[in-house]
Scaffold this motif. Structure first.
Motif, short mmCIF file in Angstrom:
data_model
loop_
_atom_site.label_atom_id
_atom_site.label_comp_id
_atom_site.label_asym_id
_atom_site.label_seq_id
_atom_site.Cartn_x
_atom_site.Cartn_y
_atom_site.Cartn_z
N TRP A 1 0.83 -1.21 0.00
CA TRP A 1 0.00 0.00 0.00
C TRP A 1 0.86 1.26 0.00
O TRP A 1 0.44 2.31 -0.49
CB TRP A 1 -0.97 -0.02 1.18
N SER B 1 0.36 4.21 -2.61
CA SER B 1 0.29 5.63 -2.26
C SER B 1 1.28 6.44 -3.08
O SER B 1 0.99 7.58 -3.47
CB SER B 1 0.55 5.82 -0.76
N SER C 1 0.35 9.41 -5.63
CA SER C 1 1.00 10.72 -5.47
C SER C 1 1.68 11.14 -6.77
O SER C 1 1.74 12.33 -7.10
CB SER C 1 2.01 10.68 -4.32
N PHE D 1 -2.67 12.84 1.19
CA PHE D 1 -2.93 11.44 0.86
C PHE D 1 -2.00 10.51 1.64
O PHE D 1 -2.41 9.44 2.09
CB PHE D 1 -2.75 11.23 -0.65
N ILE D 2 -0.74 10.92 1.80
CA ILE D 2 0.21 10.09 2.54
C ILE D 2 -0.22 9.96 4.00
O ILE D 2 -0.09 8.89 4.60
CB ILE D 2 1.63 10.67 2.43
N SER E 1 -2.90 7.39 4.17
CA SER E 1 -2.30 6.06 4.02
C SER E 1 -1.62 5.63 5.31
O SER E 1 -1.71 4.46 5.72
CB SER E 1 -1.29 6.06 2.87
#
Length: 306
Positions: free
Chosen positions: A164, A168, A172, A204-205, A208
Motif C-alpha cells: 500500500w 500511495s 502521489s 494522501f500520505i 495512508s
C-alpha cells in the motif's frame, strides 16, 4: 508437520518476503534519484515531494528486510509465543515514517503557495519532470499489484503494508503529473498547481499512514479479531463432535499468526482421554482454517445441563 518441515516453510516465507522487498528496494532507489534530481533540476516542488515519498519507500523497504527475519523465528524461552510482534512493529514504523514524510512535504507545499500568493513567480517545470512522473506511475502500480498479491498469499502484514505504500506513491505520482502538466502547459498563473499537488500528496500520505498504522496499533494493544472472524471461530468450535458448549473465547493477532483461547464444555462422564481428544480436534480444525502456527489454548470443563 515436523520441526524440520516447519523450518523449511518459514525459511521459504522469509525468502519470498525478502525477494519481493529487494525488488521494491531497487526500483525505489532508482525512482528516488530520478524524481529528486529532475524535480530539483526541472523546478518542480511536486516531483521533489514525490521523490521524498520514494525515499520513505526506500527506507521502509530496509525496515521490512531487517525485521522480517526476526518475525518468522520460532518460539524460544524469551519469546514463548513466537516473534510475530516484530512484524507488527515493522508495520507501525512504516506508518510513522509515512506520517513524518507527509508533514514535511505539507510544510514545504504551504510555504511555496504562500510565496506565490505574496507575488513570487514560480519557475516553469521542465518537460523531463512529466516523463519521470509517468514512469513512476507505471512502475509503482506494478510494484503494488505484485507485492500485495504475494503478501496476501503468505499472510504477511508488513508486506501488505509495504504494498500500500507503493500504491500511495503511485497515486502521489498521478497528483504530481497533474500539477506539473498544468504548470508546464497552462502558463504562469497556473504554476501554483505544482505546490498544490505536493500538498495534496502530503494529505494522501497522511491518510495512508493512518490506514496502515491503525491495525498495527490495534494488534499491539491486544485488540480482538474482527467480529466476523470471531463468529467464524465460534462456528468451527461448535462443529466439533463432543463439544456441548463453550465460553471465554478470546482472540488476538501476533504478527502473521492468530491466537485463540477458549473454554470448551464436554460430557462430564467421559474419560480424561476422551476430553483431551475433543480438545485436540478443536485445535486441529482451527489450525486447518488459520494455519499451522496458530496458537490455541483449549480448557476442558464439564457441561452441566440447566
Amino acid at each position: 508437520m515436523t520441526t524440520s518441515e516447519n523450518s523449511t516453510v518459514d525459511a521459504s516465507i522469509v525468502s519470498t518476503i525478502k525477494r519481493v522487498t529487494w525488488i521494491g528496494f531497487w526500483v525505489n532507489a532508482v525512482l528516488m534519484v530520478l524524481k529528486i534530481f529532475f524535480g530539483w533540476y526541472g523546478h518542480s516542488d511536486a516531483l521533489v515531494a514525490d521523490g521524498v515519498h520514494s525515499l520513505s519507500d526506500f527506507a521502509t523497504d530496509l525496515i521490512v528486510l531487517v525485521f522480517v527475519g526476526l518475525a518468522y523465528k520460532h518460539a524460544d524461552n524469551s519469546h514463548p509465543y513466537g516473534h510475530g510482534k516484530y512484524e507488527t512493529f515493522a508495520t507501525l514504523l512504516i506508518a510513522v515514517a509515512l506520517l513524518i514524510v507527509a508533514i514535511g512535504l505539507g510544510i514545504g507545499g504551504v510555504r511555496t503557495i504562500m510565496a506565490f500568493v505574496d507575488g513570487s513567480v514560480l519557475p516553469r517545470p521542465d518537460i523531463w519532470t512529466l516523463v519521470v512522473a509517468i514512469v513512476s506511475i507505471f512502475a509503482k502500480e506494478y510494484l503494488f499489484r505484485y507485492t500485495v498479491r504475494v503478501g496476501r498469499r503468505i499472510n504477511s502484514s508488513s508486506l501488505i503494508a509495504n504494498a500500500w505504500h507503493h500504491r500511495s506513491d503511485a497515486i502521489s505520482s498521478i497528483a504530481t503529473l497533474v500539477g506539473v502538466s498544468a504548470s508546464y502547459f497552462l502558463g504562469e498563473q497556473w504554476r501554483i498547481l505544482d505546490p498544490v499537488a505536493s500538498l495534496l500528496i502530503a494529505v494522501f500520505i497522511i491518510i495512508s499512514a493512518v490506514q496502515i498504522g491503525q491495525p498495527a496499533i490495534n494488534e499491539l494493544l491486544e485488540r480482538a479479531l474482527p467480529e466476523d472472524e470471531v463468529l467464524r471461530i465460534s462456528d468451527i468450535i461448535k462443529s466439533v463432535k463432543g463439544v456441548k458448549d463453550f465460553h471465554h473465547l478470546r482472540t488476538r493477532r501476533n504478527g502473521h499468526t492468530v491466537m485463540i483461547d477458549c473454554h470448551v464444555k464436554v460430557d462430564p462422564y467421559i474419560t480424561v482421554t476422551e476430553g483431551h481428544d475433543i480438545a485436540s480436534a478443536v485445535e486441529s480444525k482451527l489450525r486447518d482454517s488459520y494455519g499451522r502456527d496458530t496458537v490455541i489454548n483449549v480448557h476442558i470443563e464439564p457441561f452441566k445441563d440447566a
